[in-house]
Each structure stands twice: as C-alpha cells, then as structure tokens.
Enzyme design. Structure first.
Site, short mmCIF file in Angstrom:
data_model
loop_
_atom_site.label_atom_id
_atom_site.label_comp_id
_atom_site.label_asym_id
_atom_site.label_seq_id
_atom_site.Cartn_x
_atom_site.Cartn_y
_atom_site.Cartn_z
N GLY A 144 1.01 -1.14 0.06
CA GLY A 144 -0.02 -0.01 0.09
C GLY A 144 0.82 1.21 -0.05
O GLY A 144 0.29 2.28 -0.42
N HIS B 81 -12.87 4.29 -4.59
CA HIS B 81 -12.41 3.05 -3.87
C HIS B 81 -13.45 2.35 -3.82
O HIS B 81 -14.03 1.96 -3.11
CB HIS B 81 -12.21 3.51 -2.36
CG HIS B 81 -11.09 2.70 -1.71
ND1 HIS B 81 -11.23 2.35 -0.21
CD2 HIS B 81 -10.31 1.67 -2.11
CE1 HIS B 81 -10.52 1.31 0.10
NE2 HIS B 81 -9.88 0.86 -0.90
N CYS C 240 -13.53 -4.12 5.18
CA CYS C 240 -14.83 -4.11 5.52
C CYS C 240 -15.69 -4.90 4.52
O CYS C 240 -16.95 -4.51 4.35
CB CYS C 240 -15.29 -2.79 5.60
SG CYS C 240 -14.39 -1.79 6.93
N GLY C 241 -15.09 -5.88 4.01
CA GLY C 241 -15.94 -6.96 3.22
C GLY C 241 -15.97 -6.36 1.47
O GLY C 241 -16.98 -6.96 0.83
N THR D 291 -13.73 -6.90 -0.84
CA THR D 291 -13.34 -7.85 -1.84
C THR D 291 -14.32 -9.29 -1.70
O THR D 291 -14.56 -9.56 -2.74
CB THR D 291 -11.82 -8.29 -1.43
OG1 THR D 291 -11.07 -7.36 -1.31
CG2 THR D 291 -11.52 -9.60 -2.23
N ASP E 158 -11.30 -3.13 -5.86
CA ASP E 158 -10.42 -2.01 -5.19
C ASP E 158 -10.86 -0.71 -5.72
O ASP E 158 -11.11 0.12 -5.00
CB ASP E 158 -8.99 -2.47 -5.01
CG ASP E 158 -8.56 -1.60 -3.70
OD1 ASP E 158 -9.43 -1.47 -2.71
OD2 ASP E 158 -7.41 -1.27 -3.84
N ARG F 203 -18.03 -0.44 8.56
CA ARG F 203 -18.25 -1.23 9.84
C ARG F 203 -18.83 -0.35 10.92
O ARG F 203 -18.36 0.42 11.62
CB ARG F 203 -16.54 -1.52 10.10
CG ARG F 203 -16.44 -2.55 10.85
CD ARG F 203 -14.80 -3.01 11.16
NE ARG F 203 -14.31 -3.75 9.94
CZ ARG F 203 -14.29 -5.34 10.21
NH1 ARG F 203 -14.69 -5.96 11.27
NH2 ARG F 203 -13.78 -5.89 9.01
C1 SPV Z 1 -6.69 -1.18 1.07
O1 SPV Z 1 -5.89 -1.03 2.17
O2 SPV Z 1 -7.84 -0.44 1.01
C2 SPV Z 1 -5.99 -1.89 -0.03
C3 SPV Z 1 -4.75 -2.44 0.30
O3 SPV Z 1 -6.75 -2.21 -0.87
S1 SPV Z 1 -3.55 -1.23 0.16
O4 SPV Z 1 -2.88 -1.40 -1.02
O5 SPV Z 1 -2.65 -1.16 1.54
O6 SPV Z 1 -4.20 0.07 -0.14
MN MN Z 2 -8.26 -0.77 -0.98
#
Ligand code: SPV
Ligand code: MN
Length: 626
Positions: free
Chosen positions: A223, A249, A273-274, A276, A290, A419
């Site tokens: 991330g 997002h 928070c669900g 995926t 995502d 959540r």
């Molecule tokens: C998130 O944390 O929302 C992700 C992974 O999808 S990251 O690459 O850490 O953002």
């Molecule tokens: Mn994400």
C-alpha cells in the site's frame, strides 16, 4: 546528443537503451535519467510487455530473497518488516506548492522542503542494486479510461506485484508517443536488513499532484510502494476532478438476477470491511475489487476496473466463506502471499483459514513459535491481520467476460458500506442520487482496521470510503459527486449496506452469507421488480422479498424475528450519527456545500417525526410500503 540521451546511453546496456529509446517520450526519458543520477543503481532493466521480461522480474525477486517459492507452482511468499505491515497515513503527504490549499483534512508538506527531504533519502539508494523500469496502464488498454504509468523501483517484489495487478503499458506508451500525460512513480526500499527495509523512521510517501509524480522510500508494504494502487488513486482523483469524472475506492460486480439478467454494481467500502468478499460472491461475476473509474457515456454511468488483479486481505479467507478465492489460493497459478505463516513444507497458513494453524514456522517476525512476543511484550499472531494475497483476476473462476472492455460496464447501482455496529440497517436504498451522496456516501463512518497503522475498532468518519486517498478539498469532492449524475435521466440507484450490525451482547446480527441477499435485493430494485418500505432515511426490503431470496439463494429459513432484529430503525443512533458527522463538516470542512447541511436538517426532521409518531426503535412492520 542531449545530456539525457548521453547519460542513458552510458548507464544502460545497448538492449535496455534501445527499449527505452523506442518509446519516443522526452519527458519520460528525463524522469528516468534523473532517477538514475539520484539513486545511482548498478544496472538498469527496462521491462517490456513480454512474458520473458515478466519472468525475469519474478525470478529476480526470488534470487534476491524478497520472495521465496512455496509448495505449489507459481506461489511465492514475501515478508514486509515487522513495523511495515500497513499503509502509513502519517508519513504519506502531499507536496504543497506555495499559495495552494488542500484543507486541514489532508496531510501535506511544503513542496520545496518535502522534495528536498525525500530526495535526500533516495540519494544513492540503489547503489549496488538493479533499477527496474516498468510500464503499465491503469484501466483497460486503448480506452478513454486508460492512463499510462511508469514505475521505477529497486524492488522486484513491487514490480512483480504490479505485473499481476495491472495491465501492461509498454506498447501503450509507444502509441501515446511524446504525450506528457502519464503518471510517474519512483520507489526505493532503502537500506535492507534481513531483506526488509531498515530505516522505517525515514519511510516517506510524498505526492506531487502538479507533476503527477509520487516518491516512496524506506518501505516495502504494498500500500506504500505499489505506485499504481493507492498512490495512483490519489493522482487520479485530482485528474478526474479537473476533467469531470470520478476515481473511487470501489469494487465492480456483475449481480446475476432472474432469467440470466446481469446488473453491474460499484461498491465503496473502507479497507477490510467486506469489499473484496462482496465482489467475489458466489454465483456472481467479478470485474474488480478495489479501484474503479466512472465516466458518463451516452446517458449512462460506465465504469472500469483500474486493475486486473487483486491485492486482498487473506485473513478469514476459507473454503466455506470465500470458496472462489480459496480455490485460486490452493491451485497452481501465480500468487504472491505476504506476511502469512510458512511451515517447514513451504505451505502458507493464515488466521481464519478454517484449519488448525501450525505452532511454528516463519512469519513477518522471522522464526516464529506460538507464544512469541514482540519488543513491547505483545503476542505475535501466526500471520499478520493485514496479511495479503496478490493474484490475477483471470485466474478466478468467477471473472466477468467484460473485465477488459474498453467501454467499461453500465452501472445500475452504487453501494456504500462501512463497519457499523449499531446504526445502519443491513441494506437501504436512498430516495434519490442527491440524498444517496449526502446521507449514505458523505455520512459514512467505519471502525478502523488493520489495513492502516494505528489502533483498531475506533469509529471514524470515512467520506465515501475514499477519505484516505482524497487529493482535493473534501467539499469539492462532494460537489463533484453530486454534479456527476446531474444531467443523467436515470442515474444509478444508491444503496447503503452494513454487514457489521451487532446485538446488545456484541454478536453479529448477520451471517457471512447474507451479504449476497442484500446485493440481490438491490439488483431487483434497480430493475423495478420489488416494492420497498419507506423509512426516514430511505427504502428497505419487505420481509417476503427477503425470505424468498434467502430460501432460493442460500437455502436459509429467514424468520420475521431475524428481519425485525436487523431492520428495526434505530432513531437515536441515526440522530447521533448525523450530529457527529455534521460537526465534522462544520468544524473541519470549510467548503462543505450548503445542500449537505440542508439535507441533514431534512432527514433529521423526518427521523424526529417518526420518533414522535412511533418510538425510538421502529419495527419495519409498522412502516408503510411504497
Ligand atoms: C486497502 O488498504 O484499501 C487496500 C490495500 O486495498 S492497500 O494497497 O494497502 O491500499
Ligand atoms: Mn483498498
């Protein structure tokens, strides 16, 4: 020959030089030359879209110890440092040019000072290492949605992850010629100790919105380092704001209704928070999990997945609750596991996988045995709560056939979820677009999770589940969303969902499988197949419609008592939520559009009228069908 050209010729082998120069883009050449001078790598590899080049990167990750092969062909595991397991919100900042303002909610640093600082950490950071130069495309190739990107990194793990997560972009760069319109990312993991970034205090992620350029240093966690993921989302939100589209997002899912009908939904949930698991619901088809770009085309909202892979949280993925992902994680195909537990047979294990875990192995803390504690005396879990898997969507059994369609898919509904243990019902439709954006999206709160560094379980405001990634003032972002559907005759319906409602004993009121029912109910609503019940905040399902969906889709007897427990309207909690969120807008967001306050006042009036007429807690059976 220019200085840049000369430097590239000197530092690159003939083959790599020819690859770079075949892309006739002076701005890109300048960027590469500057990165070489700054970081002074031992060698430079220019990656094209070929399978051989991708294989080279994969093998390099194993050779230099950033990944280790596991017992199934194509599977590897990567570890991040013990204190480098999530997005670092504190050290991620916008580089603010003189005279510009992003608002107090966004973390920023004066540009000249920030550039100097991050460049000082990048200076000589690649001495003795190979610099990898990779080209990718955000969104489908050859599409109005496409954004070409260049990633420079000294981490083959980062480059490898990106070859899984993003569509190839070398040929896209060739086509766009000298266009200066692309995103740039430079990353170095900095000094390493046992193959992990050592100088965590000097971890920096600095974002230059003017230049569409992001610097990342002294960190490895995806991330913070995979430029095309959340770092590109920040650049894209800014670009979209100028051009009249949206970067969100959001997952994108094909929901399968009666008689083979497919209705596409985009859904915004905070991390962990669900999101995926919703995009992976059995019997449905996935476009993405995502990040989505949304544009208006021909009177419709159309949407693409920016990515082609998934960087998902592995905790609680098991054969019962997430059969589609579980299958991909246990068959031969390309998967990078990160921060899981590896046993002596090179098998990965993680929390909530539905099997007993080994009592020893290797994890993000090094050699691990049950009961091991960290420097603060905290017990180290077998795998990290934010441990992840990275895989290709085409390797999933439920991939949607329109995944790579350059025109995207038409969106029937947009879903916002967080959540929330005590306020929102499991699913509710907003009365219209404006109320949806204000009362669902802009009022979203969620309890914090392991996806970011810091304490878990704290209820926080999270505007459209996108707050972590916003790169424009919050009021402007809300206005962009309100305006987006203004000239569309039938904009997507907006829904809220809440999978995390609890009873007074702290037990969840919903089962893991129930989320499929809320989505399928939304599918019926978008197509006008069912009526709904009017509440002060929107429209909720009738008991009979849910009972039928529960029976037909998850073979569950849904009782009236379940329905009442889940769909009782909680007036005091809803009022308290409006107060909390309004306070934030009043105190922290000076450019909040007036319509937000007006709509809050209107909804508050409705909640109070219902409270006077009924009581604090209103059974859905007492309300009328619309
Ligand atoms: C998130 O944390 O929302 C992700 C992974 O999808 S990251 O690459 O850490 O953002
Ligand atoms: Mn994400």
């Amino acid at each position: 020959m220019s200085n840049v050209n000369q430097l590239l010729k000197e530092k690159l082998t003939t083959e790599n030089y020819n690859r770079l120069i075949a892309l006739d883009n002076p701005k890109m050449h300048d960027f590469v030359a500057d990165a070489i001078e700054l970081t002074r790598p031992a060698s430079v590899f220019v990656c094209t879209d070929s399978d051989e080049d991708r294989a080279y990167i994969r093998e390099l990750a194993i050779k230099n110890g950033e990944e280790r092969p596991l017992n199934i062909p194509g599977h590897t595991c990567h570890f991040d440092g013990y204190y480098d397991q999530a997005r670092d919100k504190v050290r991620t900042k916008y580089l603010l040019p003189p005279g510009s303002e992003l608002g107090a909610s966004l973390n920023s640093i004066e540009k000249a000072a920030g550039v100097e600082e991050v460049r000082s950490f990048l200076k000589d950071s690649m001495v003795g290492r190979e610099m990898l130069i990779c080209f990718f495309c955000l969104g489908p190739i050859n599409s109005e949605f496409s954004i070409p990107c260049i990633q420079i990194t000294d981490s083959p793990y980062v480059a490898h992850s990106e070859t899984i997560l993003y569509r190839p972009g070398y040929e896209q760069f060739r086509k766009t010629g000298a266009s200066p319109d692309f995103f740039r990312f430079i990353h170095s993991e900095g000094e390493l100790e046992n193959a992990v970034s050592k100088n965590i205090d000097n971890r920096r992620v600095y974002i230059d919105l003017e230049e569409n350029l992001v610097y990342s240093v002294n960190t490895q966690y995806g991330g913070n380092t995979i430029g095309l993921k959340k770092l590109a989302l920040r650049l894209a939100i800014n670009k979209a704001s100028k051009q009249g589209w949206l970067a969100e997002h959001m997952f994108v899912l094909g929901a399968h209704g009666p008689a083979g009908r497919v209705t596409y939904f985009a859904g915004a949930f905070p991390s962990a928070c669900g999101k995926t698991s919703t995009s992976m619901l059995t019997g449905q088809t996935i476009i993405g999990d995502d990040i989505a770009y949304l544009r208006k085309k021909g009177g419709q909202v159309r949407c693409v997945n920016v990515e082609k892979g998934i960087f998902g949280i592995i905790r609680d993925v098991n054969s019962k609750d997430d059969p589609v992902i579980y299958e991909a994680l246990t068959k031969p195909c390309e998967v990078i596991f990160s921060n899981v537990l590896i046993d002596s047979h090179s098998k990965p294990h993680w929390l909530g996988m539905g099997k007993e875990l080994p009592t020893e192995g290797i994890n993000h803390s090094g050699q691990w045995q049950k009961g091991k504690t960290d420097a603060n005396g905290n017990e180290i879990t077998a795998s990290h709560r934010n441990a992840r898997y990275c895989l290709n969507i085409p390797d999933l059994g439920n991939r949607d056939p329109l995944l790579d369609d350059p025109d995207g898919v038409p969106i029937g509904g947009i879903i916002y979820g967080g959540r929330d243990s005590d306020t929102w019902v499991p699913v509710e439709q907003a009365f219209n677009w404006t109320e949806g954006i204000i009362i669902k999206a802009a009022a979203l709160e969620s309890e914090t999770t392991a996806a970011t560094l810091g304490k878990e379980g704290v209820r926080t405001f999270n505007l459209m589940s996108n707050l972590d990634f916003l790169s424009i003032p919050l009021g402007r972002y809300i206005r962009n969303n309100l305006d987006f559907a203004r000239d569309i005759e039938n904009p997507p319906m907006i829904f809220s969902v809440n999978y995390f409602l609890k009873d007074d004993n702290g037990e969840y009121l919903n089962g893991m499988a129930d989320k499929k029912i809320w989505i399928l109910w939304a599918e019926l609503r978008v197509n006008g197949d069912v009526d709904a019940i009017e509440t002060p905040t929107g429209l909720i399902p009738k008991y009979e419609d849910l009972a039928k969906l529960f029976k037909n889709h998850i073979d569950t007897q849904y009782t009236q008592a379940d329905y009442i427990r889940q769909f009782t309207i909680r007036i005091p909690e809803n009022l308290a939520k409006l107060d909390r969120v309004e306070k934030i807008y009043k105190e922290k967001v000076p450019d909040t559009p007036q319509i937000l306050f007006d709509t809050f006042a209107e909804v508050r009036k409705r909640l109070k009228a219902a409270q006077d007429k009924y009581s604090d807690y209103i059974s859905p059976f007492d309300l009328t069908v619309k």
